[in-house]
Design a protein around this motif. Structure first.
Motif, PDB file in Angstrom:
ATOM      1  N   GLY B 101       0.821  -1.121   0.018  1.00 22.72           N
ATOM      2  CA  GLY B 101      -0.001   0.124  -0.080  1.00 22.72           C
ATOM      3  C   GLY B 101       0.810   1.353   0.080  1.00 22.72           C
ATOM      4  O   GLY B 101       2.204   1.141  -0.084  1.00 22.72           O
ATOM      5  N   ALA B 102       0.270   2.319   0.302  1.00 21.16           N
ATOM      6  CA  ALA B 102       0.800   3.549   0.397  1.00 21.16           C
ATOM      7  C   ALA B 102       0.166   4.610   1.153  1.00 21.16           C
ATOM      8  O   ALA B 102      -0.958   4.598   1.291  1.00 21.16           O
ATOM      9  N   MET B 103       0.706   5.628   1.434  1.00 19.00           N
ATOM     10  CA  MET B 103       0.240   6.808   2.363  1.00 19.00           C
ATOM     11  C   MET B 103       0.031   7.887   1.507  1.00 19.00           C
ATOM     12  O   MET B 103       0.927   8.458   0.909  1.00 19.00           O
ATOM     13  N   LEU B 104      -1.215   8.706   1.438  1.00 26.75           N
ATOM     14  CA  LEU B 104      -1.332   9.735   0.737  1.00 26.75           C
ATOM     15  C   LEU B 104      -1.855  11.051   1.756  1.00 26.75           C
ATOM     16  O   LEU B 104      -1.950  10.620   2.988  1.00 26.75           O
ATOM     17  N   VAL B 149      -3.746   3.993   1.703  1.00 22.76           N
ATOM     18  CA  VAL B 149      -4.479   3.356   0.358  1.00 22.76           C
ATOM     19  C   VAL B 149      -3.799   2.169  -0.139  1.00 22.76           C
ATOM     20  O   VAL B 149      -2.627   1.962   0.110  1.00 22.76           O
TER      21      VAL B 149
END
Lengths: 87, 226
Positions: B101-104, B149
């Motif tokens: 996943g990733a952070m936004l 996300v």
């Protein structure tokens, strides 16, 4: 010398609240008829030497591993020639 | 002999000292690690602390992820070294692909700072064994880029494998998908979360509770009993 441009955009399925905020401000500024805005990033790389296939491949790797996070973003790489006559 | 737990300082780290203090309060020995130094100095575990390393330029954690110390952290984490990423540390772990996943940016576009209620969903990781499964805790949260996300397939996999470690309760502070506040890797040695357990280790400050301390006692027990 040539300029290579890397454009990075959030993937279509990822919510872009910054783009939404811009879009919501448009009617107030008198701009009608724009249904969606998405905000991205543009990187301009000034490349020393010829932009051959090998150089482009390296820039592609750079974009894929660093300039973009492909978990959430898509990117494109394109060459933009610098006009010598301007010098 | 107690356990030695490293805390990495990057340019722009903020909570490295608080993290060292939490480690000491739990009874372990904190070891300061430097981003330019590849060596982990034989520590038994590593914490990547909160802050704004490299000013969050490009993406939060994107530049730190390529620092010399991270080369070794990534290699050792894959070999089983316990690693905890808090806030910016969590962002670094997703950028390094040690966690999926990733952070936004927060969906409301504002920085947020609050006492956050969480539910412990997985008490079997290296960093959460001193909690009970389902336990509700309060620890401080403070971030700009806290929106977790991942694609639907990854989210389903995390849920199915019990790898969602913490979930936001009552209020989702940043638009994280499925209220996810923290996750773990397949082996359970790498954990990342957005809220700050190191700010909730003494009754005097933070949430006036010590709900964050079990992170540090969990890892200490694991290392000492190993």
């Amino acid at each position: 010398m040539a300029r290579v441009v890397v454009d990075v955009m959030l993937k279509p399925e990822i919510l872009d609240p910054q783009g939404q905020a811009v879009q919501r401000a448009l009617p107030r500024l008198g701009f009608e008829g724009i249904s969606d805005v998405r905000q991205g990033k543009r990187f301009e790389l000034e490349v020393e030497g010829p932009v051959d296939e090998a150089a482009l491949a390296r820039i592609h790797d750079l974009a894929e591993s660093f300039l973009a996070n492909t978990v959430i973003e898509d990117f494109t790489v394109k060459i933009e020639e610098v006009a010598e006559a301007a010098k | 002999m107690t356990a030695r737990i490293g805390v990495v300082t990057f340019p722009g780290s903020l909570d490295d000292r608080d993290t060292q203090r939490a480690i000491r309060l739990a009874g372990a020995e904190p070891v300061a690690l430097w981003h330019k130094d590849k060596s982990l100095h034989q520590v038994d575990a590593v914490v990547l602390p909160g802050g704004f390393s490299y000013g969050d330029y490009l993406r939060a954690g994107a530049i730190s992820r390529f620092s010399p110390v991270m080369e070794t952290v990534i290699e050792q984490a894959k070999a089983g070294l316990p690693v905890l990423g808090i806030c910016n540390g969590f962002q670094i772990l997703t950028e390094a692909h040690l966690l999926p996943g990733a952070m936004l940016g927060n969906d409301h576009l504002h920085f947020i700072c609050r006492d956050q209620k969480l539910r412990v969903e997985n008490a079997d990781t290296a960093w959460t064994s001193d909690y009970e499964q389902g336990q509700e805790i309060h620890i401080p949260l403070k971030n700009m880029d806290g929106r977790y996300v991942a694609d639907e397939r990854t989210l389903d996999m995390l849920e199915a494998e019990g790898r969602v470690v913490f979930r936001y309760l009552d209020f989702n502070p940043n638009g994280s998908l499925r209220d996810i506040a923290g996750i773990t890797n397949e082996a359970g040695n790498v954990v990342g979360l957005m809220p700050h357990p190191e700010h909730a280790v003494e009754p005097l400050i933070g949430t006036r509770r010590t709900d964050g301390l079990p992170f540090f006692t969990s890892i200490l027990k694991k290392l000492v009993n190993a």
